[in-house]
Structures are given as structure tokens and as C-alpha cells.
Design an enzyme around this catalytic site. Structure first.
Site, PDB file in Angstrom:
ATOM      1  N   ASP A  30      24.877 103.183 -63.889  1.00 49.72           N
ATOM      2  CA  ASP A  30      25.715 103.763 -62.847  1.00 49.72           C
ATOM      3  C   ASP A  30      26.566 102.640 -62.218  1.00 49.72           C
ATOM      4  O   ASP A  30      25.996 101.667 -61.688  1.00 49.72           O
ATOM      5  CB  ASP A  30      24.785 104.400 -61.784  1.00 49.72           C
ATOM      6  CG  ASP A  30      25.558 105.016 -60.628  1.00 49.72           C
ATOM      7  OD1 ASP A  30      26.804 104.901 -60.604  1.00 49.72           O
ATOM      8  OD2 ASP A  30      24.905 105.593 -59.737  1.00 49.72           O
ATOM      9  N   GLU A  80      28.596  72.727 -60.679  1.00 50.88           N
ATOM     10  CA  GLU A  80      27.380  72.761 -61.495  1.00 50.88           C
ATOM     11  C   GLU A  80      27.734  73.228 -62.909  1.00 50.88           C
ATOM     12  O   GLU A  80      26.867  73.643 -63.660  1.00 50.88           O
ATOM     13  CB  GLU A  80      26.300  73.638 -60.863  1.00 50.88           C
ATOM     14  CG  GLU A  80      26.690  75.067 -60.581  1.00 50.88           C
ATOM     15  CD  GLU A  80      25.507  75.896 -60.115  1.00 50.88           C
ATOM     16  OE1 GLU A  80      24.493  75.906 -60.823  1.00 50.88           O
ATOM     17  OE2 GLU A  80      25.606  76.526 -59.054  1.00 50.88           O
ATOM     18  N   CYS A 112      24.733  75.478 -56.198  1.00 52.37           N
ATOM     19  CA  CYS A 112      25.905  75.976 -55.455  1.00 52.37           C
ATOM     20  C   CYS A 112      26.120  75.266 -54.123  1.00 52.37           C
ATOM     21  O   CYS A 112      27.060  75.566 -53.392  1.00 52.37           O
ATOM     22  CB  CYS A 112      25.764  77.481 -55.208  1.00 52.37           C
ATOM     23  SG  CYS A 112      25.473  78.415 -56.715  1.00 52.37           S
ATOM     24  N   THR A 153      26.895  89.310 -62.262  1.00 51.50           N
ATOM     25  CA  THR A 153      27.172  88.387 -61.150  1.00 51.50           C
ATOM     26  C   THR A 153      27.818  87.094 -61.664  1.00 51.50           C
ATOM     27  O   THR A 153      27.706  86.045 -61.048  1.00 51.50           O
ATOM     28  CB  THR A 153      25.898  88.055 -60.340  1.00 51.50           C
ATOM     29  OG1 THR A 153      25.013  87.287 -61.156  1.00 51.50           O
ATOM     30  CG2 THR A 153      25.178  89.307 -59.879  1.00 51.50           C
ATOM     31  N   SER A 202      14.984  84.017 -56.660  1.00 55.18           N
ATOM     32  CA  SER A 202      16.157  83.341 -56.087  1.00 55.18           C
ATOM     33  C   SER A 202      16.596  84.022 -54.789  1.00 55.18           C
ATOM     34  O   SER A 202      17.029  83.354 -53.852  1.00 55.18           O
ATOM     35  CB  SER A 202      17.309  83.251 -57.091  1.00 55.18           C
ATOM     36  OG  SER A 202      17.939  84.492 -57.263  1.00 55.18           O
ATOM     37  N   HIS A 234      27.131  81.710 -48.675  1.00 53.22           N
ATOM     38  CA  HIS A 234      27.215  81.601 -50.130  1.00 53.22           C
ATOM     39  C   HIS A 234      26.926  82.996 -50.688  1.00 53.22           C
ATOM     40  O   HIS A 234      25.953  83.645 -50.297  1.00 53.22           O
ATOM     41  CB  HIS A 234      26.176  80.594 -50.642  1.00 53.22           C
ATOM     42  CG  HIS A 234      25.986  80.679 -52.122  1.00 53.22           C
ATOM     43  ND1 HIS A 234      27.040  80.544 -52.999  1.00 53.22           N
ATOM     44  CD2 HIS A 234      24.893  80.934 -52.883  1.00 53.22           C
ATOM     45  CE1 HIS A 234      26.591  80.691 -54.234  1.00 53.22           C
ATOM     46  NE2 HIS A 234      25.300  80.936 -54.189  1.00 53.22           N
ATOM     47  N   LYS A 243      22.128  90.925 -46.856  1.00 53.82           N
ATOM     48  CA  LYS A 243      20.689  90.661 -46.718  1.00 53.82           C
ATOM     49  C   LYS A 243      20.478  89.464 -45.782  1.00 53.82           C
ATOM     50  O   LYS A 243      19.570  89.445 -44.959  1.00 53.82           O
ATOM     51  CB  LYS A 243      20.070  90.339 -48.088  1.00 53.82           C
ATOM     52  CG  LYS A 243      20.002  91.505 -49.075  1.00 53.82           C
ATOM     53  CD  LYS A 243      19.438  90.978 -50.396  1.00 53.82           C
ATOM     54  CE  LYS A 243      19.545  91.957 -51.563  1.00 53.82           C
ATOM     55  NZ  LYS A 243      18.513  92.986 -51.580  1.00 53.82           N
ATOM     56  N   ASN A 273      30.729  85.502 -58.751  1.00 56.49           N
ATOM     57  CA  ASN A 273      30.112  84.279 -58.242  1.00 56.49           C
ATOM     58  C   ASN A 273      30.957  83.075 -58.670  1.00 56.49           C
ATOM     59  O   ASN A 273      31.358  82.978 -59.837  1.00 56.49           O
ATOM     60  CB  ASN A 273      28.682  84.135 -58.778  1.00 56.49           C
ATOM     61  CG  ASN A 273      27.887  83.065 -58.031  1.00 56.49           C
ATOM     62  OD1 ASN A 273      28.419  82.363 -57.181  1.00 56.49           O
ATOM     63  ND2 ASN A 273      26.611  82.953 -58.341  1.00 56.49           N
ATOM     64  N   SER A 306      20.453  76.795 -55.452  1.00 60.44           N
ATOM     65  CA  SER A 306      19.124  77.019 -56.026  1.00 60.44           C
ATOM     66  C   SER A 306      18.466  75.704 -56.387  1.00 60.44           C
ATOM     67  O   SER A 306      19.122  74.717 -56.695  1.00 60.44           O
ATOM     68  CB  SER A 306      19.243  77.883 -57.278  1.00 60.44           C
ATOM     69  OG  SER A 306      19.538  79.203 -56.913  1.00 60.44           O
TER      70      SER A 306
HETATM   71  N1  COA Z   1      23.643 102.855 -56.618  1.00 61.31           N
HETATM   72  C1  COA Z   1      23.596 101.983 -55.585  1.00 61.31           C
HETATM   73  N2  COA Z   1      22.737 100.917 -55.540  1.00 61.31           N
HETATM   74  C2  COA Z   1      21.920 100.741 -56.593  1.00 61.31           C
HETATM   75  C3  COA Z   1      21.926 101.607 -57.698  1.00 61.31           C
HETATM   76  C4  COA Z   1      22.835 102.695 -57.689  1.00 61.31           C
HETATM   77  N3  COA Z   1      22.908 103.558 -58.705  1.00 61.31           N
HETATM   78  N4  COA Z   1      20.999 101.158 -58.572  1.00 61.31           N
HETATM   79  C5  COA Z   1      20.432 100.053 -58.029  1.00 61.31           C
HETATM   80  N5  COA Z   1      20.992  99.803 -56.835  1.00 61.31           N
HETATM   81  C6  COA Z   1      20.692  98.697 -55.929  1.00 61.31           C
HETATM   82  C7  COA Z   1      19.230  98.362 -55.792  1.00 61.31           C
HETATM   83  O1  COA Z   1      18.579  99.230 -54.872  1.00 61.31           O
HETATM   84  C8  COA Z   1      19.294  96.925 -55.311  1.00 61.31           C
HETATM   85  O2  COA Z   1      19.612  96.910 -53.940  1.00 61.31           O
HETATM   86  P1  COA Z   1      18.706  96.048 -52.898  1.00 61.31           P
HETATM   87  O3  COA Z   1      18.706  94.628 -53.412  1.00 61.31           O
HETATM   88  O4  COA Z   1      19.399  96.195 -51.605  1.00 61.31           O
HETATM   89  O5  COA Z   1      17.339  96.652 -52.969  1.00 61.31           O
HETATM   90  C9  COA Z   1      20.530  96.385 -56.028  1.00 61.31           C
HETATM   91  O6  COA Z   1      21.270  97.520 -56.485  1.00 61.31           O
HETATM   92  C10 COA Z   1      20.209  95.515 -57.240  1.00 61.31           C
HETATM   93  O7  COA Z   1      19.317  96.235 -58.035  1.00 61.31           O
HETATM   94  P2  COA Z   1      18.126  95.499 -58.794  1.00 61.31           P
HETATM   95  O8  COA Z   1      17.392  96.511 -59.575  1.00 61.31           O
HETATM   96  O9  COA Z   1      17.393  94.614 -57.852  1.00 61.31           O
HETATM   97  O10 COA Z   1      19.012  94.607 -59.779  1.00 61.31           O
HETATM   98  P3  COA Z   1      18.582  93.680 -60.954  1.00 61.31           P
HETATM   99  O11 COA Z   1      17.127  93.572 -61.104  1.00 61.31           O
HETATM  100  O12 COA Z   1      19.343  94.166 -62.134  1.00 61.31           O
HETATM  101  O13 COA Z   1      19.131  92.225 -60.552  1.00 61.31           O
HETATM  102  C11 COA Z   1      19.733  90.281 -59.322  1.00 61.31           C
HETATM  103  C12 COA Z   1      19.679  91.833 -59.321  1.00 61.31           C
HETATM  104  C13 COA Z   1      20.507  89.803 -58.103  1.00 61.31           C
HETATM  105  C14 COA Z   1      18.319  89.734 -59.266  1.00 61.31           C
HETATM  106  C15 COA Z   1      20.458  89.816 -60.601  1.00 61.31           C
HETATM  107  O14 COA Z   1      21.782  90.255 -60.583  1.00 61.31           O
HETATM  108  C16 COA Z   1      20.429  88.309 -60.797  1.00 61.31           C
HETATM  109  O15 COA Z   1      19.481  87.769 -61.335  1.00 61.31           O
HETATM  110  N6  COA Z   1      21.516  87.602 -60.405  1.00 61.31           N
HETATM  111  C17 COA Z   1      21.639  86.176 -60.592  1.00 61.31           C
HETATM  112  C18 COA Z   1      20.839  85.344 -59.583  1.00 61.31           C
HETATM  113  C19 COA Z   1      21.373  85.443 -58.215  1.00 61.31           C
HETATM  114  O16 COA Z   1      22.534  85.776 -58.000  1.00 61.31           O
HETATM  115  N7  COA Z   1      20.524  85.124 -57.214  1.00 61.31           N
HETATM  116  C20 COA Z   1      20.887  85.200 -55.809  1.00 61.31           C
HETATM  117  C21 COA Z   1      20.411  84.061 -54.972  1.00 61.31           C
HETATM  118  S1  COA Z   1      21.141  82.543 -55.449  1.00 61.31           S
END
Ligand code: COA
Length: 391
Positions: A30, A80, A112, A153, A202, A234, A243, A273, A306
Site C-alpha cells: 500500500d 559516509e 549521519c 528510505t 536504529s 536528522h 516520533k 534520506n 548511527s
Molecule cells: N498506511 C499507513 N501507515 C502504514 C501502513 C499503511 N498501509 N502500513 C504500515 N504503516 C506504518 C506502520 O504502522 C509504521 O508506523 P509507526 O512507525 O508509526 O508504527 C510505519 O508505517 C513503518 O512500518 P514498519 O512495518 O515499521 O516498516 P518496516 O519494518 O518496513 O521498516 C524502517 C521501517 C524505518 C525500520 C525501515 O525503513 C528501515 O530499516 N530504514 C532504514 C534505517 C533507518 O532509517 N533508521 C532510522 C534511524 S537512523
């Protein structure tokens, strides 16, 4: 005491863009997961003749066009996505921009976070030599494995900043809050072109680092939460800033709510990103999109890398900070990127230039500088017709 801070800043990005709606559809996901769940709409992607050097030089070129090179004796390149284990990427930029030989050039790294370390180093230099200005370039290409959770991302971009005394944009205040902890949340081993990441860890490490930075700032006489008007963060994905602000309000007893989150993520939603450049793209976005006049307002800037090192700094926005031309330039750079379909994105993602054989890249970018290839194992760059001579 001399006021020191950000005198100017400029954002540049890459030639291509991928709409995350297309990426979601290709995976049967979605699109709201990316657009709402992560808060990302698009991601920039470099052409084969672009990289951190060409993006960084493009951003810095605009700064030098406006301010010239007088007083610049230091160029700090934060990244990086390093291109060489020895040579600083900034040395290629130094040549492309025609900077004087009396400019020291160094590359700084800590995921970062490092552009913020560069700012601290620059402030030290300027407090010792107030007539000097320091050019900082933060430039990165965020790459994760195809079909991994991090894939939506990714992104690419650069921010160049001029740090000096009596700054025109943001006066940075002396106390800052620091937090360092050894965490395996995200890293990129020397033999990998993509990051290794534990996404959930992370996110937790980022939030813990933010509260740790806040506590340090508070302990060092930083401002009360109620005296901070906006915070920029960031943004590995823009939802992360939401968050973080929620956590900051809860931890410090603030009432920032959603203030500044939309205006501070307009560029980030479209760039993806940009690692070291992400926080400062968000700062540019806030300055360019916040409806309220920010003159005299206190901003918090939260920098996270990180691994992990984080720092929370604050600054006061200076009168005349607004720059309608910059916002028009960034919007044009974002709007004129060449869209990719998913198969072309996947094949571009797979492209990796080796240094083993000589190589000549075809000319794709419209930027003023390009990566022209490899000769005798050394990377080669050139100015294009788009690069007017600097003053
Ligand atoms: N409509 C709206 N929101 C939706 C959705 C939909 N159909 N399906 C999922 N979501 C939301 C989830 O509820 C979640 O929201 P929340 O975090 O507020 O709970 C969000 O989308 C992400 O979903 P999630 O299942 O957690 O995603 P993921 O497991 O695929 O991965 C990351 C998310 C960020 C962990 C992943 O993108 C990642 O590893 N990124 C790189 C590392 C990074 O950026 N780290 C950040 C700190 S440096």
C-alpha cells in the site's frame, strides 16, 4: 563574545527521482505505508556521472557564487559515502571550484552526524580567527539493498554551508548536548556498497540518543524546552522527526506538538534520506517554508549518526534569514529531476563503478560538475557547460 554560526546554506540533489508510489506498487505494498507510515514521497538517485563530489560541488558553487572565496581557508567534507580510503572527497571539490591552494581540506565521518562535528570544528576555527570562514559540505547517497525494509528510505543530496562570524542565518549558541554509545544499529562494512541495518534498533537508538543529548544540554545550562521555538531533526524518513518531537515533548515536558514538522520536511519528503545532509536540508526546508517569521526565534537542531553519536545544538535565527531565491532553486532542482521507472531504477541501483579498469562515463547530468570516469585507478571529474567561472 563574537557571534558565530551559519552564514549561508544551499541544497543540491541528483539527476533522477523515483516516485515511491511506483516502488510500492511494484512490491504490492500500500503506497500509504511509504507516504504516511514513513512520510516519504520520492527519492533522488544519482546518474552514472554523479556522486557525492558532484552534488557537493554543485551546492558549494552556489555559495561561492554569492560570497566569493575570501577568508575561506578550510573546507570540511562530511560524508559516509566515501569514495576513497585515503583521499578526502573535498580535494576533488577544491579543484572543481578553483579554490586557492591555501585551503586545508579534510573529510569527516561518523554516519549521519559528521556535518555537525564539522560545524563545531568550524566554530572553533572562527573563534580563533574571526576573519576566516569555513566551507562545509555534507553530501551522501543513501543506499540499502533492493527489497530490504530500508529500500524506500534511500535518497541522495548535498548541503553546503558557510560558517562565519556575525552570520546572516543562524547564530549557534555555545552549549550543546552530546550522547555517544556503541550500538550496532546501522553500519557499512568496507566490502559492502549498501548499509547493514537493524531498522527497529536504529529507531530506538535514535530516540535514546535524543533524550541523552537533551539531558546533557540541560546539564550544561542549555535553554528550557519552553524557550525553544522549533526543532529540526536528522530525518532518515520524515516520520522519524514526528516520533522524535513526541519523545522530546514527553521527556522534557514541552508542548511543541507538531510545530515545524511539516515545514521542516518539505525537502526531505522529496529528497529521501541524505544522511549527513538530512538535518541541514530540514533546516533549509524550515527556513524556506515556515509561515511565521522566524527572526529572533530559537531553533533546536538534533543530529544523529548511527553507531552512534548525537548532538543537540541550538541557535537564534537572524533578521533577513529568508532567501526566496534559494527556495525557488531547490524547488526547481527537485521538480526537474528525471523520473525513473522501477526497472530502470533497479538497473541503476545495480551499477557499481570499479576502479580496476579505465572508464569513461557517458554525459547524463545537467549539473555544473560531473564524474567523467576512471584513469589509472584514479577518479576524474570535470566542469560542464553549466559551470560559470567563479569570481
Ligand atoms: N498506511 C499507513 N501507515 C502504514 C501502513 C499503511 N498501509 N502500513 C504500515 N504503516 C506504518 C506502520 O504502522 C509504521 O508506523 P509507526 O512507525 O508509526 O508504527 C510505519 O508505517 C513503518 O512500518 P514498519 O512495518 O515499521 O516498516 P518496516 O519494518 O518496513 O521498516 C524502517 C521501517 C524505518 C525500520 C525501515 O525503513 C528501515 O530499516 N530504514 C532504514 C534505517 C533507518 O532509517 N533508521 C532510522 C534511524 S537512523
Amino acid at each position: 563574545m563574537t557571534s558565530i554560526g551559519i552564514h549561508d546554506l544551499e541544497v543540491a540533489t541528483a539527476h533522477h527521482v523515483l516516485d515511491l508510489g511506483l516502488l510500492a506498487e511494484s512490491k504490492g505494498i500500500d503506497p500509504a505505508k511509504y507516504r504516511v507510515g514513513l512520510g516519504q514521497d520520492e527519492m533522488s538517485m544519482p546518474a552514472p556521472d554523479e556522486d557525492i563530489v558532484t552534488m557537493g560541488a554543485s551546492a558549494a558553487w552556489e555559495i561561492l557564487r554569492r560570497h566569493g572565496t575570501d577568508g575561506i581557508r578550510t573546507l570540511l567534507f562530511a560524508t559516509e559515502s566515501g569514495l576513497d580510503q585515503s583521499k578526502a572527497a573535498g580535494v576533488w571539490v577544491h579543484e572543481l571550484l578553483g579554490l586557492p591552494s591555501q585551503v586545508r581540506v579534510v573529510e569527516v565521518k561518523q554516519a549521519c552526524y559528521s556535518a555537525t562535528a564539522a560545524i563545531q570544528a568550524a566554530m572553533g576555527i572562527v573563534s580563533r580567527f574571526p576573519e576566516e570562514r569555513v566551507l562545509i559540505i555534507a553530501s551522501d547517497v543513501a543506499r540499502y539493498e533492493l527489497d530490504s525494509p530500508g529500500e524506500p528510505t534511500q535518497g541522495a543530496g548535498a548541503v553546503a554551508m558557510l560558517i562565519g562570524a556575525d552570520p546572516a542565518i543562524l547564530e549557534i549558541e555555545p552549549p550543546s548536548g552530546i550522547h555517544t554509545a556503541d550500538v550496532d544499529d546501522f553500519w557499512r562494512p568496507n566490502d559492502s556498497s549498501t548499509a547493514v541495518v537493524d531498522g527497529a534498533l536504529s529507531v530506538r537508538a535514535y530516540l535514546d540518543a535524543m533524550t541523552g543529548s537533551w539531558d546533557d544540554l540541560a546539564g550544561r545550562g542549555g535553554p528550557a524546552i519552553g524557550d525553544i521555538d522549533r526543532v529540526v531533526y536528522h530525518q532518515p524518513f520524515t516520520k522519524m522527526a514526528r516520533k522524535a518531537q513526541q519523545r522530546l515533548d514527553r521527556h522534557a515536558g514541552g508542548s511543541l506538538g507538531t510545530l515545524g514538522l511539516d515545514s521542516g520536511s518539505v525537502y526531505n519528503r522529496r529528497l529521501g534520506n541524505t544522511y549527513t545532509a538530512s538535518l541541514y536540508s530540514s533546516l533549509a526546508s524550515l527556513l524556506d517554508h515556515e509561515e511565521e517569521d522566524l527572526t529572533g526565534k530559537r531553533l533546536g537542531l538534533f543530529s544523529y549518526g548511527s553507531g552512534c553519536v548525537s548532538e543537540l545544538i541550538t541557535g537564534i535565527v537572524r533578521p533577513g534569514y529568508a532567501d526566496a531565491d534559494r527556495s525557488a532553486r531547490v524547488r526547481a532542482a527537485l521538480d526537474t529531476r528525471v523520473p525513473l521507472d522501477v526497472p530502470s531504477y533497479r538497473s541503476l541501483h545495480a551499477l557499481e563503478h570499479s576502479s580496476v579498469n579505465d572508464l569513461e562515463t557517458s554525459h547524463v547530468t545537467r549539473a555544473p560538475f560531473r564524474f567523467s570516469g576512471v584513469r589509472g585507478r584514479a577518479r576524474q571529474y570535470e566542469r560542464t557547460d553549466g559551470a560559470a567561472r567563479l569570481p
